[in-house]
Design an enzyme around this catalytic site. Structure first.
Site, short mmCIF file in Angstrom:
data_model
loop_
_atom_site.label_atom_id
_atom_site.label_comp_id
_atom_site.label_asym_id
_atom_site.label_seq_id
_atom_site.Cartn_x
_atom_site.Cartn_y
_atom_site.Cartn_z
N CYS A 1 -0.49 6.86 2.28
CA CYS A 1 0.33 8.07 2.29
C CYS A 1 1.78 7.72 1.96
CB CYS A 1 0.26 8.74 3.67
SG CYS A 1 1.12 10.31 3.76
N GLU B 1 -4.11 16.40 1.15
CA GLU B 1 -2.91 17.27 1.04
C GLU B 1 -3.02 18.46 1.98
OE1 GLU B 1 -2.12 14.36 -1.31
OE2 GLU B 1 -0.74 15.73 -0.31
O1 SB7 Z 1 0.16 13.33 0.71
C1 SB7 Z 1 0.06 12.60 -0.46
N1 SB7 Z 1 0.37 11.26 -0.31
O2 SB7 Z 1 0.92 10.82 0.79
C2 SB7 Z 1 0.11 10.37 -1.42
C3 SB7 Z 1 -1.24 9.71 -1.28
C4 SB7 Z 1 -2.36 10.64 -1.65
C5 SB7 Z 1 -3.73 10.13 -1.33
C6 SB7 Z 1 -4.04 8.77 -1.24
C7 SB7 Z 1 -5.33 8.36 -0.93
C8 SB7 Z 1 -6.32 9.31 -0.70
C9 SB7 Z 1 -6.00 10.66 -0.78
C10 SB7 Z 1 -4.71 11.06 -1.08
NI NI Z 2 0.02 11.86 2.35
#
Ligand code: SB7
Ligand code: NI
Length: 175
Positions: A110, A154
């Site tokens: 994240c 999200e």
């Molecule tokens: O909220 C979005 N974020 O922090 C970026 C990473 C997004 C994400 C990474 C791995 C699996 C699902 C979503």
């Molecule tokens: Ni995230």
């Protein structure tokens, strides 16, 4: 343009709030914010721009990660069949989902978490998600695999949920 300094990190209250519905039709301000979020994702996936502005690569970004308590997020992700899912969505919600779950091999990360947290994050394998686009059109998306995982990550941010909350027997940090 948005850079990493605009993204709040663990401990910021916005990451633990339930975000407010966006009034439709979306205001120019909300549309501009969501456009900038989508632009950030594209920039973060461009090696030259990402290096120049020190952007961490991201496939999704939710408004609470900018300290904005609104139900909107951007996703820019390609699936295993090279289909690109690039959306800015207002008031997204899951209307159907499989019973079956899946998880991203190697776990999730994240942009608001500056540490690696291993562990399987269970997600529905297939979801139907509805929302309103930047063009103020209602859209219904049937998602599976990586796109489904990203949209669920999200959506969790809009409900104050962090990916590690879903890792079984993960010792909760006080954040
Ligand atoms: O909220 C979005 N974020 O922090 C970026 C990473 C997004 C994400 C990474 C791995 C699996 C699902 C979503
Ligand atoms: Ni995230």
């Amino acid at each position: 343009m948005l850079t990493m300094k605009d993204i709040v990190r663990e401990g910021h209250p916005a990451l633990r709030q339930v975000a407010e519905e966006v009034l439709l039709p979306p205001s120019d301000e909300d549309k501009e914010t969501l456009r900038q979020m989508l632009e950030f994702l594209k920039n973060s996936q461009d090696p030259e721009i990402a290096e120049q502005y020190e952007l961490r690569s991201g496939v999704g970004l939710a408004a609470p990660q900018l300290g904005i308590n609104k139900r909107m997020f951007a996703v820019h992700v390609t699936d295993d069949k090279d289909n690109l899912y690039s959306y800015g969505l207002f008031n997204p919600k899951i209307t159907r989902h499989s019973v079956e779950t899946t998880h991203l091999e190697g776990g999730e990360g994240c942009l608001s978490v500056d540490r690696d947290i291993p562990g399987d994050v269970p997600r529905y394998k297939r979801i139907t998600l509805e929302g309103t686009t930047l063009e103020n059109e209602k859209v219904r998306l049937r998602l599976r695999e990586l796109p489904a995982i990203v949209f669920q990550h999200e959506l969790d941010h809009l409900n104050g949920i962090m990916f590690y909350d879903r890792i079984e027997d993960y010792a909760p940090e006080t954040d």
